[in-house]
Design an enzyme around this catalytic site. Sequence first.
Site, mmCIF file in Angstrom:
data_model
loop_
_atom_site.group_PDB
_atom_site.id
_atom_site.type_symbol
_atom_site.label_atom_id
_atom_site.label_comp_id
_atom_site.label_asym_id
_atom_site.label_seq_id
_atom_site.Cartn_x
_atom_site.Cartn_y
_atom_site.Cartn_z
ATOM 1 N N LYS A 103 0.770 -1.250 0.000
ATOM 2 C CA LYS A 103 0.000 0.000 0.000
ATOM 3 C C LYS A 103 0.800 1.298 0.000
ATOM 4 O O LYS A 103 0.227 2.372 0.201
ATOM 5 C CB LYS A 103 -0.931 -0.006 1.217
ATOM 6 C CG LYS A 103 -0.166 -0.043 2.527
ATOM 7 C CD LYS A 103 -1.067 0.171 3.721
ATOM 8 C CE LYS A 103 -0.250 0.301 4.967
ATOM 9 N NZ LYS A 103 -1.044 0.466 6.184
ATOM 10 N N SER A 143 -10.149 2.289 -2.500
ATOM 11 C CA SER A 143 -9.639 3.566 -2.007
ATOM 12 C C SER A 143 -10.199 4.718 -2.818
ATOM 13 O O SER A 143 -10.465 4.583 -4.019
ATOM 14 C CB SER A 143 -8.112 3.555 -2.131
ATOM 15 O OG SER A 143 -7.580 4.845 -1.952
ATOM 16 N N TYR A 168 0.345 1.445 -7.170
ATOM 17 C CA TYR A 168 -0.562 1.130 -6.050
ATOM 18 C C TYR A 168 -2.005 1.484 -6.415
ATOM 19 O O TYR A 168 -2.924 0.676 -6.289
ATOM 20 C CB TYR A 168 -0.128 1.883 -4.773
ATOM 21 C CG TYR A 168 -1.253 2.055 -3.790
ATOM 22 C CD1 TYR A 168 -1.661 1.002 -2.980
ATOM 23 C CD2 TYR A 168 -1.951 3.271 -3.701
ATOM 24 C CE1 TYR A 168 -2.728 1.150 -2.108
ATOM 25 C CE2 TYR A 168 -3.011 3.419 -2.840
ATOM 26 C CZ TYR A 168 -3.402 2.359 -2.039
ATOM 27 O OH TYR A 168 -4.462 2.514 -1.198
ATOM 28 N N LYS A 172 -5.665 -0.837 -7.161
ATOM 29 C CA LYS A 172 -7.005 -0.665 -6.572
ATOM 30 C C LYS A 172 -8.044 -0.570 -7.678
ATOM 31 O O LYS A 172 -9.099 -1.211 -7.635
ATOM 32 C CB LYS A 172 -7.050 0.584 -5.690
ATOM 33 C CG LYS A 172 -6.235 0.496 -4.407
ATOM 34 C CD LYS A 172 -6.797 -0.537 -3.456
ATOM 35 C CE LYS A 172 -5.976 -0.683 -2.192
ATOM 36 N NZ LYS A 172 -6.266 -1.933 -1.455
ATOM 37 N N ASN A 198 -9.496 8.717 4.242
ATOM 38 C CA ASN A 198 -8.209 8.598 4.946
ATOM 39 C C ASN A 198 -8.387 8.041 6.356
ATOM 40 O O ASN A 198 -8.699 8.791 7.287
ATOM 41 C CB ASN A 198 -7.519 9.962 4.999
ATOM 42 C CG ASN A 198 -7.048 10.428 3.638
ATOM 43 O OD1 ASN A 198 -7.820 10.461 2.679
ATOM 44 N ND2 ASN A 198 -5.775 10.771 3.532
ATOM 45 N N ASN A 217 4.739 7.472 5.535
ATOM 46 C CA ASN A 217 4.419 8.235 4.326
ATOM 47 C C ASN A 217 3.195 9.111 4.538
ATOM 48 O O ASN A 217 3.032 10.137 3.891
ATOM 49 C CB ASN A 217 4.088 7.285 3.174
ATOM 50 C CG ASN A 217 5.252 6.387 2.830
ATOM 51 O OD1 ASN A 217 6.356 6.868 2.606
ATOM 52 N ND2 ASN A 217 5.020 5.091 2.816
#
Length: 380
Positions: A103, A143, A168, A172, A198, A217
């Site tokens: 991720k 996401s 990434y 998704k 988030n 990150n």
Amino acid sequence: MSNKSLARPHEETTILVTGGAGFIGSHTVVELLENGYNVVVVDDLSNSHAEALERVRAITNTAEGAARDRLVFHEENILDREAMQRIFAAHPIDAIIHFAGFKAVGESVQKPLEYYWNNIAGTLVLCEVAREHGCKNIVFSSSATVYGEPEFIPITEDCPKHEATNPYGQTKSMLERILSDLYIGDDEWNVVLLRYFNPIGAHASGTIGEDPEGIPNNLLPYVAQVAVGKLAEVGVFGDDYPTPDGTGVRDYIHVVDLARGHVAALDWMGGKRGSGEPRGLGSMAGRPAEDGTRRGVGIFNLGTGKGSSVLEVIRAFEAACGHPIPYAVKPRRAGDIAENYAACDKAREELGWQAEYDLARMCEDAWRWQSSNPNGYKGA
Ligand code: UD1
């Protein structure tokens, strides 16, 4: 071949949680156990710790005597077909909640092969083995990244998807497509795509939480590590965005709220919540099955509907930890958008779910976790 029925009571239902030792996975396992489900976790511990599941057992043990006995853990990788076959043979798995995957956005640019292989091929193996065992119910951890630079805000589920700028995000988006195609090819599949905004915060006990490897990150774990003295200052990535204070705005959601969204999604798939008319996209809107459960592809945003800026997050965290958090404005981070937040009406109307906790509570819970576990699970 038919599909396993989710019409039965939770107590008679077994959920396979891939990536169940991770941040969102471990919080979801708590909610599943507290809602009576039997849970089988598959996790290869590549970015998580078995200790998280020990703590899940401790949390659920106090909440309900025997809950800990309803959790089984297999340390395996979903790419390992034989292992997955053994697990499906050993447990009467009715549905999957699929979190397992790499991720980190930046890392995915450096390691595209690893990301595509692990995330895409892993899911293909998982779905193939599940299908062999008559299990075609899956909730996928997607996401808000699939919206890219959003065409409008608040973002509804029918906001057009945009090409992701990194592997990434591509995984998704591609997995959403693949899982939707499973239904198109075989209308026994019952798929829910949950698009997270988030996720932050931690369980109220302070015993499980986010434990990133190395330098975080994402904003919240970074702020938390500055607050606890492990990092010197927060870099604020840009203060010249077209937002009220110039810093990026995101829809932060408490991980426990998010976890509860998965329990609501399972009930929705089982026909226990929502209107008689499932609302998927277009031809995938789905249909009710004979046992009252659903078939189709349900897509839901899981957010709060409220945007907060980077500076607002820092201030909320300062209030939670009781001391100032040093920060410095840095250049914008490549690939970042100015603002996003969710329209949450669909999840509220169909899933009967909405987020309860505000930013202050998210920061309080994150601080409780961070301050009592400054080195995450490794300090245990
Ligand atoms: C990031 C990913 C996204 C992924 C999500 C969940 C990027 C570009 N996007 O979303 O694909 O789905 O995490 O893992 O990485 N910020 C700072 N300082 C920091 C870190 C972040 O100012 O040290 C700012 C960012 O510019 C942004 C906000 O904080 O405005 C949130 O950032 P972050 O927590 O990384 O999440 P996203 O970028 O929304």
